[in-house]
Design a protein around this motif. Sequence first.
Motif, PDB file in Angstrom:
ATOM      1  N   PHE A  25       0.824  -1.201   0.000  1.00  0.00           N
ATOM      2  CA  PHE A  25       0.000   0.000   0.000  1.00  0.00           C
ATOM      3  C   PHE A  25       0.862   1.256   0.000  1.00  0.00           C
ATOM      4  N   HIS A  26       1.843   1.314   0.887  1.00  0.00           N
ATOM      5  CA  HIS A  26       2.647   2.540   0.966  1.00  0.00           C
ATOM      6  C   HIS A  26       3.492   2.743  -0.285  1.00  0.00           C
ATOM      7  N   THR A  27       4.168   1.682  -0.733  1.00  0.00           N
ATOM      8  CA  THR A  27       5.107   1.811  -1.850  1.00  0.00           C
ATOM      9  C   THR A  27       4.422   2.067  -3.180  1.00  0.00           C
ATOM     10  N   LEU A 102      14.791  -7.186   8.150  1.00  0.00           N
ATOM     11  CA  LEU A 102      15.227  -6.512   9.377  1.00  0.00           C
ATOM     12  C   LEU A 102      16.335  -5.502   9.088  1.00  0.00           C
ATOM     13  N   VAL A 103      17.357  -5.928   8.373  1.00  0.00           N
ATOM     14  CA  VAL A 103      18.510  -5.054   8.110  1.00  0.00           C
ATOM     15  C   VAL A 103      18.114  -3.858   7.252  1.00  0.00           C
ATOM     16  N   THR A 104      17.383  -4.084   6.169  1.00  0.00           N
ATOM     17  CA  THR A 104      17.019  -2.964   5.298  1.00  0.00           C
ATOM     18  C   THR A 104      16.043  -2.013   5.996  1.00  0.00           C
ATOM     19  N   GLY A 105      15.141  -2.573   6.793  1.00  0.00           N
ATOM     20  CA  GLY A 105      14.229  -1.713   7.560  1.00  0.00           C
ATOM     21  C   GLY A 105      14.982  -0.854   8.560  1.00  0.00           C
ATOM     22  N   LEU A 106      15.927  -1.480   9.262  1.00  0.00           N
ATOM     23  CA  LEU A 106      16.718  -0.729  10.251  1.00  0.00           C
ATOM     24  C   LEU A 106      17.622   0.310   9.596  1.00  0.00           C
ATOM     25  N   VAL A 107      18.221  -0.029   8.464  1.00  0.00           N
ATOM     26  CA  VAL A 107      19.071   0.943   7.756  1.00  0.00           C
ATOM     27  C   VAL A 107      18.242   2.167   7.374  1.00  0.00           C
ATOM     28  N   ASN A 108      17.038   1.928   6.875  1.00  0.00           N
ATOM     29  CA  ASN A 108      16.163   3.051   6.540  1.00  0.00           C
ATOM     30  C   ASN A 108      15.758   3.828   7.778  1.00  0.00           C
ATOM     31  N   ILE A 157      19.036   5.339  -2.456  1.00  0.00           N
ATOM     32  CA  ILE A 157      19.455   4.198  -1.635  1.00  0.00           C
ATOM     33  C   ILE A 157      18.287   3.720  -0.777  1.00  0.00           C
ATOM     34  N   SER A 158      17.534   4.661  -0.212  1.00  0.00           N
ATOM     35  CA  SER A 158      16.377   4.309   0.604  1.00  0.00           C
ATOM     36  C   SER A 158      15.322   3.575  -0.226  1.00  0.00           C
ATOM     37  N   SER A 159      15.067   4.063  -1.424  1.00  0.00           N
ATOM     38  CA  SER A 159      14.091   3.414  -2.306  1.00  0.00           C
ATOM     39  C   SER A 159      14.543   2.008  -2.683  1.00  0.00           C
ATOM     40  N   LEU A 160      15.832   1.851  -2.963  1.00  0.00           N
ATOM     41  CA  LEU A 160      16.372   0.529  -3.277  1.00  0.00           C
ATOM     42  C   LEU A 160      16.246  -0.398  -2.070  1.00  0.00           C
ATOM     43  N   ALA A 161      16.583   0.100  -0.898  1.00  0.00           N
ATOM     44  CA  ALA A 161      16.447  -0.716   0.319  1.00  0.00           C
ATOM     45  C   ALA A 161      14.992  -1.123   0.527  1.00  0.00           C
ATOM     46  N   ASN A 162      14.071  -0.198   0.277  1.00  0.00           N
ATOM     47  CA  ASN A 162      12.649  -0.515   0.416  1.00  0.00           C
ATOM     48  C   ASN A 162      12.225  -1.583  -0.590  1.00  0.00           C
ATOM     49  N   LEU A 163      12.679  -1.468  -1.829  1.00  0.00           N
ATOM     50  CA  LEU A 163      12.337  -2.465  -2.841  1.00  0.00           C
ATOM     51  C   LEU A 163      12.898  -3.838  -2.469  1.00  0.00           C
ATOM     52  N   ILE A 164      14.117  -3.870  -1.973  1.00  0.00           N
ATOM     53  CA  ILE A 164      14.710  -5.134  -1.520  1.00  0.00           C
ATOM     54  C   ILE A 164      13.883  -5.717  -0.374  1.00  0.00           C
ATOM     55  N   THR A 165      13.402  -4.855   0.511  1.00  0.00           N
ATOM     56  CA  THR A 165      12.578  -5.304   1.631  1.00  0.00           C
ATOM     57  C   THR A 165      11.279  -5.924   1.127  1.00  0.00           C
ATOM     58  N   ILE A 167      10.732  -7.290  -1.836  1.00  0.00           N
ATOM     59  CA  ILE A 167      11.070  -8.552  -2.510  1.00  0.00           C
ATOM     60  C   ILE A 167      11.345  -9.644  -1.478  1.00  0.00           C
ATOM     61  N   ALA A 168      12.092  -9.316  -0.428  1.00  0.00           N
ATOM     62  CA  ALA A 168      12.383 -10.297   0.621  1.00  0.00           C
ATOM     63  C   ALA A 168      11.102 -10.732   1.336  1.00  0.00           C
ATOM     64  N   THR A 169      10.175  -9.794   1.515  1.00  0.00           N
ATOM     65  CA  THR A 169       8.899 -10.127   2.153  1.00  0.00           C
ATOM     66  C   THR A 169       8.101 -11.086   1.277  1.00  0.00           C
ATOM     67  N   VAL A 170       8.065 -10.853  -0.026  1.00  0.00           N
ATOM     68  CA  VAL A 170       7.371 -11.756  -0.942  1.00  0.00           C
ATOM     69  C   VAL A 170       8.060 -13.126  -0.937  1.00  0.00           C
ATOM     70  N   ALA A 171       9.387 -13.141  -0.957  1.00  0.00           N
ATOM     71  CA  ALA A 171      10.121 -14.414  -0.922  1.00  0.00           C
ATOM     72  C   ALA A 171       9.777 -15.198   0.340  1.00  0.00           C
ATOM     73  N   TYR A 172       9.734 -14.505   1.470  1.00  0.00           N
ATOM     74  CA  TYR A 172       9.356 -15.177   2.714  1.00  0.00           C
ATOM     75  C   TYR A 172       7.930 -15.713   2.611  1.00  0.00           C
ATOM     76  N   GLY A 173       7.024 -14.927   2.045  1.00  0.00           N
ATOM     77  CA  GLY A 173       5.637 -15.360   1.884  1.00  0.00           C
ATOM     78  C   GLY A 173       5.499 -16.590   1.017  1.00  0.00           C
ATOM     79  N   ILE A 174       6.300 -16.664  -0.051  1.00  0.00           N
ATOM     80  CA  ILE A 174       6.272 -17.838  -0.912  1.00  0.00           C
ATOM     81  C   ILE A 174       6.712 -19.060  -0.115  1.00  0.00           C
ATOM     82  N   ASN A 175       7.770 -18.911   0.672  1.00  0.00           N
ATOM     83  CA  ASN A 175       8.223 -20.022   1.516  1.00  0.00           C
ATOM     84  C   ASN A 175       7.146 -20.406   2.521  1.00  0.00           C
TER      85      ASN A 175
END
Length: 181
Positions: A25-27, A102-108, A157-165, A167-175
């Motif tokens: 929703f936010h992105t 966790l890491v990308t969220g904290l970096v942001n 950099i923040s936008s890239l970190a958010n996009l990686i976050t 993607i990682a969330t979707v990957a976790y959801g698939i698992n």
Amino acid sequence: MSHILLTLAPYQVLSYGTLLGTQVFHTFINSILSFKVLERPQFAILQRAVFPAYFGIQSAAPVLLALTYPGSKNPLGVASSLAGVFHPSNRWGVLAPLGTILVTGLVNLVYLLPETNKITALRREQEKKDGKASYEKGSHSEEMTALNKKFGQLHGISSLANLITVIATVAYGINLSSRLV
């Protein structure tokens, strides 16, 4: 019904849904529409108010997901909670995505957001000196040009970190969904 509430599964699903829903929703909706309908100063005020909560959710949710990770129903299978997250069989499908979120969220949250806010404040000061908004077309002072460049770098950099976050969330959801079949 009440016995299911004593398991980790509903809390896992609700936590995951909250994280992914917030990110999508936010992105892809809120930020884009807000940028289109708000004047630039109001958009900046909104983003400064929303980002701490948004990045806070991205930082807290993977911890909650790790704590509520539902293990195998088989007593000899993968354990629940942190033991299951750190189980060698879950290294890439669970631990890596949750660690990335966790890491990308904290970096942001703890670095990029405060740095971006500092640059934004400096740009507002420079706008007063220059008599021209940082986003207006045309040439800018050397100081504003440097501040705009720094802002662009941090925002990118923040936008890239958010996009990686995301993607990682979707990957976790698939698992996670693979455990439902």
